[in-house]
Design an enzyme around this catalytic site. Structure first.
Site: not given
Length: 211
Positions: A18, A187, A190
């Protein structure tokens, strides 16, 4: 200005999870997402427009090493890149803690080595980006036990395969002395826009595009 490592007309492929994906539009094969891949490509292209380098992003959110292995033919080898940048590993740690589905350091190395061996058939240059984690929230500190051996795997593979290494773990730790960890990665995993810019700059330094 010229950068001898990435050459004129090269095709550069960003691969990963991601953090590389960064909300790219999958239907558009040329979309680079909104993260470090876009930032690095844009900066490189602005510095070396005469080189006419092509950048591609095939990062997919949630991927682990085994997912890259499953799609490596289509999403790497078939694209015939000249430079392959790999950023994978945090989900191999994360799944141990949220799904009790661990990937051992040995499995991680075996899968990663398979990717690199298969990429050798392209005679492509390699950039390996080590994963990082910051202590946001506090329970992320528990992840170090699992992630640290994987970071060492990436470093050893970079040495063994003659790859350029982007050393993110120390970079983000150092950055967190200047601003809170959550500023760089809300977090712990990310990156924020500033965190993505930090990665992009480190990537450009690793390939010799900037000092």
């Amino acid at each position: 200005m010229s950068t001898p490592w990435i050459k004129q007309g090269d095709k550069v492929l960003f691969q990963g999870d991601s953090i590389t994906d960064a909300k790219r539009v999958r239907e558009d094969g040329n979309d680079l997402g909104k993260g470090y891949a876009l930032m690095a490509a844009a900066q490189f292209s602005s510095l070396y427009p005469e080189e006419q380098v092509t950048f591609l992003n095939r990062g997919i959110s949630g991927n682990r090493v085994k997912d890259l292995q499953n799609r490596w033919q289509e999403d790497c080898l078939d694209l015939k890149p000249d430079v392959v940048s790999i950023y994978i590993g945090i989900n191999d740690t994360w799944r141990r803690f949220d799904r009790n589905d661990p990937t051992s350091a040995e499995q991680y190395e075996e899968g990663y080595r398979d990717l690199l061996n298969r990429t050798r058939q392209l005679d492509a240059k390699l950039v390996l980006i080590e994963p990082f984690v910051l202590p946001v929230p506090e329970d992320r500190k528990l992840w170090r036990e699992d992630l640290d051996p994987k970071i060492h795997v990436v470093r050893e593979l970079a040495r063994e395969y003659g790859a350029r290494l982007v050393s993110l773990d120390g970079l983000f730790a150092q950055a967190s002395t200047k601003a809170p960890s959550a500023f760089w990665a809300p977090d712990g995993v990310h990156p924020s826009p500033a965190g993505h810019a930090l990665i992009a700059r480190a990537w450009l330094q690793a390939v010799g595009a900037i000092q």
